[in-house]
Design a protein around this motif. Sequence first.
Motif, PDB file in Angstrom:
ATOM      1  N   ASP A 188      78.458  91.971   0.979  1.00  0.00           N
ATOM      2  CA  ASP A 188      79.647  90.870   0.817  1.00  0.00           C
ATOM      3  C   ASP A 188      79.739  90.189   2.415  1.00  0.00           C
ATOM      4  OD1 ASP A 188      79.388  91.078  -2.008  1.00  0.00           O
ATOM      5  OD2 ASP A 188      81.377  91.750  -1.992  1.00  0.00           O
ATOM      6  N   GLU A 189      79.811  91.025   3.170  1.00  0.00           N
ATOM      7  CA  GLU A 189      80.171  90.344   4.581  1.00  0.00           C
ATOM      8  C   GLU A 189      79.435  91.055   5.522  1.00  0.00           C
ATOM      9  OE1 GLU A 189      83.827  89.728   7.453  1.00  0.00           O
ATOM     10  OE2 GLU A 189      84.203  89.567   5.165  1.00  0.00           O
ATOM     11  N   CYS A 190      78.895  90.467   6.668  1.00  0.00           N
ATOM     12  CA  CYS A 190      78.327  91.250   7.618  1.00  0.00           C
ATOM     13  C   CYS A 190      78.481  90.654   9.125  1.00  0.00           C
ATOM     14  CB  CYS A 190      76.852  91.522   7.480  1.00  0.00           C
ATOM     15  SG  CYS A 190      75.878  92.067   8.662  1.00  0.00           S
ATOM     16  N   THR A 191      78.800  91.210  10.018  1.00  0.00           N
ATOM     17  CA  THR A 191      79.136  90.784  11.295  1.00  0.00           C
ATOM     18  C   THR A 191      78.535  91.469  12.345  1.00  0.00           C
ATOM     19  OG1 THR A 191      81.208  91.720  11.690  1.00  0.00           O
ATOM     20  CG2 THR A 191      81.517  89.499  10.781  1.00  0.00           C
ATOM     21  N   GLU A 192      77.810  90.782  13.400  1.00  0.00           N
ATOM     22  CA  GLU A 192      77.117  91.636  14.381  1.00  0.00           C
ATOM     23  C   GLU A 192      77.643  90.901  15.770  1.00  0.00           C
ATOM     24  OE1 GLU A 192      76.006  93.547  16.731  1.00  0.00           O
ATOM     25  OE2 GLU A 192      74.155  94.221  15.331  1.00  0.00           O
ATOM     26  N   PHE A 193      78.263  91.452  16.714  1.00  0.00           N
ATOM     27  CA  PHE A 193      78.924  91.064  17.816  1.00  0.00           C
ATOM     28  C   PHE A 193      78.305  92.029  19.147  1.00  0.00           C
ATOM     29  CE2 PHE A 193      82.262  89.536  14.910  1.00  0.00           C
ATOM     30  CZ  PHE A 193      81.721  88.229  14.775  1.00  0.00           C
ATOM     31  N   ASN A 194      77.742  92.986  18.824  1.00  0.00           N
ATOM     32  CA  ASN A 194      77.083  94.095  19.589  1.00  0.00           C
ATOM     33  C   ASN A 194      75.836  93.927  20.138  1.00  0.00           C
ATOM     34  OD1 ASN A 194      79.846  95.202  19.723  1.00  0.00           O
ATOM     35  ND2 ASN A 194      79.291  96.196  17.880  1.00  0.00           N
ATOM     36  N   CYS A 195      74.998  92.906  19.801  1.00  0.00           N
ATOM     37  CA  CYS A 195      73.695  93.042  19.861  1.00  0.00           C
ATOM     38  C   CYS A 195      73.614  92.379  21.452  1.00  0.00           C
ATOM     39  CB  CYS A 195      72.743  92.037  18.917  1.00  0.00           C
ATOM     40  SG  CYS A 195      71.252  91.905  19.552  1.00  0.00           S
ATOM     41  N   PRO A 196      72.640  92.859  22.170  1.00  0.00           N
ATOM     42  CA  PRO A 196      72.296  92.504  23.658  1.00  0.00           C
ATOM     43  C   PRO A 196      71.757  90.852  23.384  1.00  0.00           C
ATOM     44  CG  PRO A 196      71.498  94.561  23.225  1.00  0.00           C
ATOM     45  CD  PRO A 196      71.976  94.320  22.028  1.00  0.00           C
ATOM     46  N   ILE A 197      72.152  90.308  24.760  1.00  0.00           N
ATOM     47  CA  ILE A 197      71.728  88.926  24.766  1.00  0.00           C
ATOM     48  C   ILE A 197      70.307  89.116  25.026  1.00  0.00           C
ATOM     49  CG2 ILE A 197      72.128  86.630  25.884  1.00  0.00           C
ATOM     50  CD1 ILE A 197      74.954  87.278  25.948  1.00  0.00           C
ATOM     51  N   TYR A 198      69.415  88.231  24.475  1.00  0.00           N
ATOM     52  CA  TYR A 198      67.889  88.477  24.824  1.00  0.00           C
ATOM     53  C   TYR A 198      67.574  88.014  26.256  1.00  0.00           C
ATOM     54  CZ  TYR A 198      63.015  87.669  24.324  1.00  0.00           C
ATOM     55  OH  TYR A 198      61.458  88.005  24.448  1.00  0.00           O
ATOM     56  N   THR A 199      68.373  86.847  26.642  1.00  0.00           N
ATOM     57  CA  THR A 199      67.776  86.227  27.815  1.00  0.00           C
ATOM     58  C   THR A 199      68.337  87.080  29.140  1.00  0.00           C
ATOM     59  OG1 THR A 199      69.655  84.860  27.865  1.00  0.00           O
ATOM     60  CG2 THR A 199      67.685  83.809  27.176  1.00  0.00           C
ATOM     61  N   GLN A 200      69.128  88.140  28.725  1.00  0.00           N
ATOM     62  CA  GLN A 200      69.887  89.068  29.734  1.00  0.00           C
ATOM     63  C   GLN A 200      68.958  90.314  29.674  1.00  0.00           C
ATOM     64  OE1 GLN A 200      73.823  89.473  29.258  1.00  0.00           O
ATOM     65  NE2 GLN A 200      74.642  87.327  29.758  1.00  0.00           N
ATOM     66  N   GLY A 243      72.961  84.482  -3.273  1.00  0.00           N
ATOM     67  CA  GLY A 243      72.538  84.044  -2.211  1.00  0.00           C
ATOM     68  C   GLY A 243      73.386  84.592  -1.149  1.00  0.00           C
ATOM     69  N   VAL A 244      72.957  84.091  -0.033  1.00  0.00           N
ATOM     70  CA  VAL A 244      73.644  84.390   1.488  1.00  0.00           C
ATOM     71  C   VAL A 244      73.682  83.145   2.572  1.00  0.00           C
ATOM     72  CG1 VAL A 244      73.538  85.924   3.428  1.00  0.00           C
ATOM     73  CG2 VAL A 244      73.179  86.904   1.309  1.00  0.00           C
ATOM     74  N   ILE A 245      74.946  83.096   2.938  1.00  0.00           N
ATOM     75  CA  ILE A 245      75.021  82.143   4.197  1.00  0.00           C
ATOM     76  C   ILE A 245      75.086  82.672   5.264  1.00  0.00           C
ATOM     77  CG2 ILE A 245      77.467  81.880   3.734  1.00  0.00           C
ATOM     78  CD1 ILE A 245      77.152  78.964   4.741  1.00  0.00           C
ATOM     79  N   ILE A 246      74.398  82.476   6.544  1.00  0.00           N
ATOM     80  CA  ILE A 246      74.143  83.202   7.758  1.00  0.00           C
ATOM     81  C   ILE A 246      74.589  81.950   8.885  1.00  0.00           C
ATOM     82  CG2 ILE A 246      72.727  84.355   9.439  1.00  0.00           C
ATOM     83  CD1 ILE A 246      73.402  86.131   7.176  1.00  0.00           C
ATOM     84  N   PHE A 247      75.288  82.696   9.789  1.00  0.00           N
ATOM     85  CA  PHE A 247      75.750  81.751  11.009  1.00  0.00           C
ATOM     86  C   PHE A 247      75.238  82.746  11.971  1.00  0.00           C
ATOM     87  CE2 PHE A 247      78.794  80.847   7.978  1.00  0.00           C
ATOM     88  CZ  PHE A 247      79.399  79.484   8.172  1.00  0.00           C
ATOM     89  N   GLU A 248      74.445  82.156  12.989  1.00  0.00           N
ATOM     90  CA  GLU A 248      73.611  82.481  14.270  1.00  0.00           C
ATOM     91  C   GLU A 248      74.247  81.921  15.614  1.00  0.00           C
ATOM     92  OE1 GLU A 248      69.663  83.659  13.202  1.00  0.00           O
ATOM     93  OE2 GLU A 248      69.839  82.305  11.642  1.00  0.00           O
ATOM     94  N   SER A 249      74.150  82.687  16.643  1.00  0.00           N
ATOM     95  CA  SER A 249      74.304  82.316  17.908  1.00  0.00           C
ATOM     96  C   SER A 249      73.292  82.947  18.997  1.00  0.00           C
ATOM     97  CB  SER A 249      75.710  82.179  18.471  1.00  0.00           C
ATOM     98  OG  SER A 249      75.741  81.821  19.778  1.00  0.00           O
ATOM     99  N   GLU A 250      72.724  82.310  19.830  1.00  0.00           N
ATOM    100  CA  GLU A 250      71.940  82.943  20.909  1.00  0.00           C
ATOM    101  C   GLU A 250      72.982  83.313  22.075  1.00  0.00           C
ATOM    102  OE1 GLU A 250      67.588  80.977  20.791  1.00  0.00           O
ATOM    103  OE2 GLU A 250      69.409  79.730  21.671  1.00  0.00           O
ATOM    104  N   THR A 251      74.277  83.184  22.283  1.00  0.00           N
ATOM    105  CA  THR A 251      75.297  83.313  22.890  1.00  0.00           C
ATOM    106  C   THR A 251      76.421  84.214  22.384  1.00  0.00           C
ATOM    107  OG1 THR A 251      76.349  81.187  22.940  1.00  0.00           O
ATOM    108  CG2 THR A 251      74.652  81.311  24.256  1.00  0.00           C
ATOM    109  N   ARG A 252      77.141  84.631  23.277  1.00  0.00           N
ATOM    110  CA  ARG A 252      78.290  85.552  22.723  1.00  0.00           C
ATOM    111  C   ARG A 252      79.474  84.359  22.322  1.00  0.00           C
ATOM    112  NH1 ARG A 252      76.806  89.548  21.370  1.00  0.00           N
ATOM    113  NH2 ARG A 252      76.333  90.641  23.322  1.00  0.00           N
ATOM    114  N   SER A 253      79.529  83.933  21.050  1.00  0.00           N
ATOM    115  CA  SER A 253      80.308  82.435  20.741  1.00  0.00           C
ATOM    116  C   SER A 253      80.878  82.618  19.479  1.00  0.00           C
ATOM    117  CB  SER A 253      79.710  81.267  21.109  1.00  0.00           C
ATOM    118  OG  SER A 253      78.361  81.218  19.920  1.00  0.00           O
ATOM    119  N   LEU A 254      80.323  83.544  18.580  1.00  0.00           N
ATOM    120  CA  LEU A 254      80.859  83.465  17.093  1.00  0.00           C
ATOM    121  C   LEU A 254      82.074  84.393  16.877  1.00  0.00           C
ATOM    122  CD1 LEU A 254      77.403  83.630  15.108  1.00  0.00           C
ATOM    123  CD2 LEU A 254      79.055  81.414  15.669  1.00  0.00           C
TER     124      LEU A 254
END
Length: 315
Positions: A188-200, A243-254
Amino acid sequence: MIKIWSFFGFASNKEFFCKIGSKIDKGGYLAITSVSTLFAGILVKLLLDTVINTRLFWLFLLLFIISLLFLVFGIMGGYNDSKKLLEDKKNAEEKLKKLTIKHNDLSESLKKEEGNLRKLHENLVESWLKNIDMKIEMNHAERVSIYFSDNNSFYILGRYSKNPKLEKIHTQKFPLNKGVLSRAWEKDECTEFNCPIYTQDNEEYEDHIHNEYGYDREKILAFTMRSCDYIGFSIKDRGKNIGVIIFESETRSLEEKLDNIKDVVNSYNEQIRGLIVDGKNYEHILFGNRDVTNSTEMEAIKELSSKVVTRSQYE
């Protein structure tokens, strides 16, 4: 005996003699020609074997003339019958040609209506996603997408980002058992804030995505957006995930926007649910999965059009 008697009487539905009569009607001219030819041949033989100017001779001659008349009647009738069949065939071909033209016109009209409706629905989904974007104040490194489930897969219904590159949709279908989509669907809910930043650190990023979500390196390199922050929520209809609604960010901002995103999703839940329900119900129209052209599909287009217009009024 019972079967024999069942062919006759008012209570019978066999229509035995009707079927025989029908075959006689259709082959009538052929039968007349054949029989009269046979009789004419027999009578010629009899005439040759009979003494001239006798009663029997004149009787055979009269019957021979009658046979010839029937023969002429059968030949002429057969000719007219063949002519009528050719005319019927020509008329049938003309009708078929007209029906084919009409079918092609309807097909073109249906494709045009499907295209118009598809664009209208895309604009509607995008409008709701823009409203969500405005409430959350998303930046150019973020995007939001809506997916619906069908046949053990996810299909993207719509996407929005201030960044045109991130907004582009390259893949329509996604696996049901991989990634943040799968986890949000299941929990029902998923958060991911520990993934490394690709550009780094691209290698650490690839290892994390592979280990956490099961994607191989080739697939990861094909991502158009290599996000490090994810927030996902399942959308329900009558208690069932649709269904699912997904928010994404390429930076540490969410992470700092998590509470605001939850509030916005809750407030727009009914609108998102309605968009997903329509996406599932009219998938064959919106995503062109069927080639069938019929009145039922036209009715479906009209029904969905009215829903889209109605929802547009509340933007």
